[in-house]
Design an enzyme around this catalytic site. Structure first.
Site, PDB file in Angstrom:
ATOM      1  N   HIS A   1      43.135  40.249  32.320  1.00 12.73           N
ATOM      2  CA  HIS A   1      42.264  40.293  31.280  1.00 12.73           C
ATOM      3  C   HIS A   1      42.836  40.532  29.841  1.00 12.73           C
ATOM      4  CE1 HIS A   1      38.988  39.879  33.868  1.00 12.73           C
ATOM      5  NE2 HIS A   1      39.242  41.046  34.307  1.00 12.73           N
TER       6      HIS A   1
ATOM      7  N   ASP B   1      38.057  35.264  39.271  1.00 13.89           N
ATOM      8  CA  ASP B   1      37.502  36.635  39.165  1.00 13.89           C
ATOM      9  C   ASP B   1      36.232  36.971  39.725  1.00 13.89           C
ATOM     10  OD1 ASP B   1      36.809  39.344  38.317  1.00 13.89           O
ATOM     11  OD2 ASP B   1      37.144  39.009  35.986  1.00 13.89           O
TER      12      ASP B   1
END
Length: 461
Positions: A276, A327
């Site tokens: 991220h 994810d």
């Protein structure tokens, strides 16, 4: 299950067109032995198995929580308070509370099958669900890691397994919450889990073991240092700077922002993947690019959770490396992740064709695909991401007759694949030399979908 061609098996596949490390070529023959590319022949003659279409290197998925595929859609209801990542996390905690080893395997296998259909041929599974619903370890501490390995075998996807260390509920070693009880280990328990996870991978071809401190809030500095030495040559992944609340809490704890603290206090290098890294100051972006680590970007999930937008333009300009991941697995779509990455930069900067280094006229699709191949292969620690001798034979074949790409050529194939046709253009997917997808459909789809539906029915029952 995967077909077994046997030791010494050799195949010669001939593709109409292929993207090679030095560019596009026609009538390309790949000689494949035991899942590995031994020889590349452009303008090939002679016999072989002809496969019509446009061959691309298979895309690595560098970040997944496979079990979360089963909760896709459950957090799309507005709550009484302002929704955020943190309210989504509570939905996730309630969902996982009922998962069994059998349901974890069934959900994961279905997710991995969809990854392959969506253009991903290898996976880094960031696996943090370890214990039973009461928080107690299973008799085999690596029970759920073994279920992830079994799911990879059923789907055929290549696997880098990253058992996750999670010990605390906040910065400074705060105690974990009740919702985190299935994640928690101390260092000794985690070492035993890691050993068992390594054994679970032995039945898979070319599997790799790494590890992942979950985040700076879930592991102390001393624990992160100890973890980095547990798999000396393996990948190390960590969630970092995903949310502003995390940044603010890190500042309150250490006086440093998360990426700033990590780069100052750990030997971050090319085996690290910083997942991220959404909220960086310019100096952090510069330092992260210089470290050689890979930025693990998951644009569809980051948009779904409202995380924010990674500063891809400045990071790329400074030579930063990145890859893409799925994810939370709300949508398993390799070209879709790349498109969302570019579109997020356009929305923020109000420009177009931004994730491109190079001269005017360079293809955005080619730039995105090449960068994600390189960064993904590095993050998974495997010889993948290229149609080249010595690499795993992981190949995505586009349908050259698909209406959205039929009139394209060369890099325009990638532009049309990523920005127009998407995964509907995928005809075949080959992993380790085996054809797993034909006509866009995985050969085990019906069986894995039936197991998935049965698992979800059991969770509702």
């Amino acid at each position: 299950m995967r077909a077994n061609y046997g030791v010494g098996t050799m195949r010669r596949l001939i593709f109409d067109h292929a993207l090679l490390p030095d560019g596009w070529a026609d009538r390309v023959a790949l000689t494949i032995a035991d899942g590995w590319i031994e020889k590349i022949e452009p303008d090939a003659t002679g016999d072989g198995e002809r496969i019509a279409g446009i061959a691309l290197p298979g895309m690595p998925d560098l970040h997944s929580h496979a079990f979360q595929r089963g909760m896709a859609g459950l957090a799309e209801t507005r709550g009484p308070a302002s929704d955020s990542f943190w309210t989504w996390r509570q939905v996730m905690y309630r969902f996982l509370d009922r998962l069994t080893p059998e349901s974890v395997e069934a959900i994961s296998a279905y997710a991995m099958m969809q990854m392959v259909e969506g253009g991903f041929t290898a996976l880094a599974e960031f696996h943090y669900l370890h214990h039973g619903p009461d928080g107690q370890p299973y008799a085999d501490r690596a029970e759920l890691s073994a279920r992830i390995a079994a799911a990879a075998q059923a789907s055929g996807i290549g696997l880098t397994l990253l058992p996750v260390f999670y010990a605390h509920g906040g910065f400074g070693g705060l105690p974990p919450t009740e919702g985190q009880r299935r994640f928690v280990n101390d260092l000794d328990g985690f070492a035993r889990l890691l050993e068992g996870a390594g054994k679970a991978l032995t039945a898979l071809p070319d599997a790799r073991l790494g590890l992942a401190p979950h985040s700076l809030r879930a592991a102390t500095p001393e624990e992160i240092t100890a973890l980095a030495g547990m798999v000396p040559d393996g990948p190390v992944h960590i969630h970092i700077a995903e949310q502003m609340q995390e940044v603010e809490s890190c500042l309150a704890w250490s006086g440093r922002r998360p990426v700033e603290w990590l780069l100052e206090n750990q030997q971050v290098d090319g085996r690290w993947c910083l997942v991220h890294a959404t909220h960086l100051l310019p100096a952090e972006t510069t330092a992260m690019a210089a470290s050689g680590a890979v930025a693990g970007l998951c644009p569809l999930t980051e948009a779904n959770l409202g995380d924010g937008i990674f500063d891809g333009v400045n990071y790329l300009a400074q030579g930063g490396r990145y890859g893409i991941g799925s994810d939370s697995n709300i949508e398993l779509d390799a070209p879709g992740e790349l498109k969302m990455l570019e579109y997020s930069q356009r929305l923020r900067d109000r420009g177009r064709n931004l994730m491109v280094r190079g001269q005017e006229g360079a293809s955005t699709g080619r730039a995105l695909y090449d960068a994600a191949l390189d960064g993904g292969a590095q993050a998974l620690g495997r010889r993948i991401g290229a149609l080249a001798a010595g690499h795993r034979a992981d190949i995505v074949v586009l349908d050259a007759n698909h209406p959205d790409i039929a009139l394209a050529r060369g890099d325009r194939w990638l532009d049309s694949y990523i920005f127009v046709a998407g995964k509907s253009a995928i005809d075949r997917v080959i992993v380790g030399g085996e054809i797993l997808v034909e006509g866009g459909r995985h050969r085990a789809r019906d069986a894995l979908a039936a197991r998935y539906r049965a698992a979800l029915d059991g969770l509702r029952g």
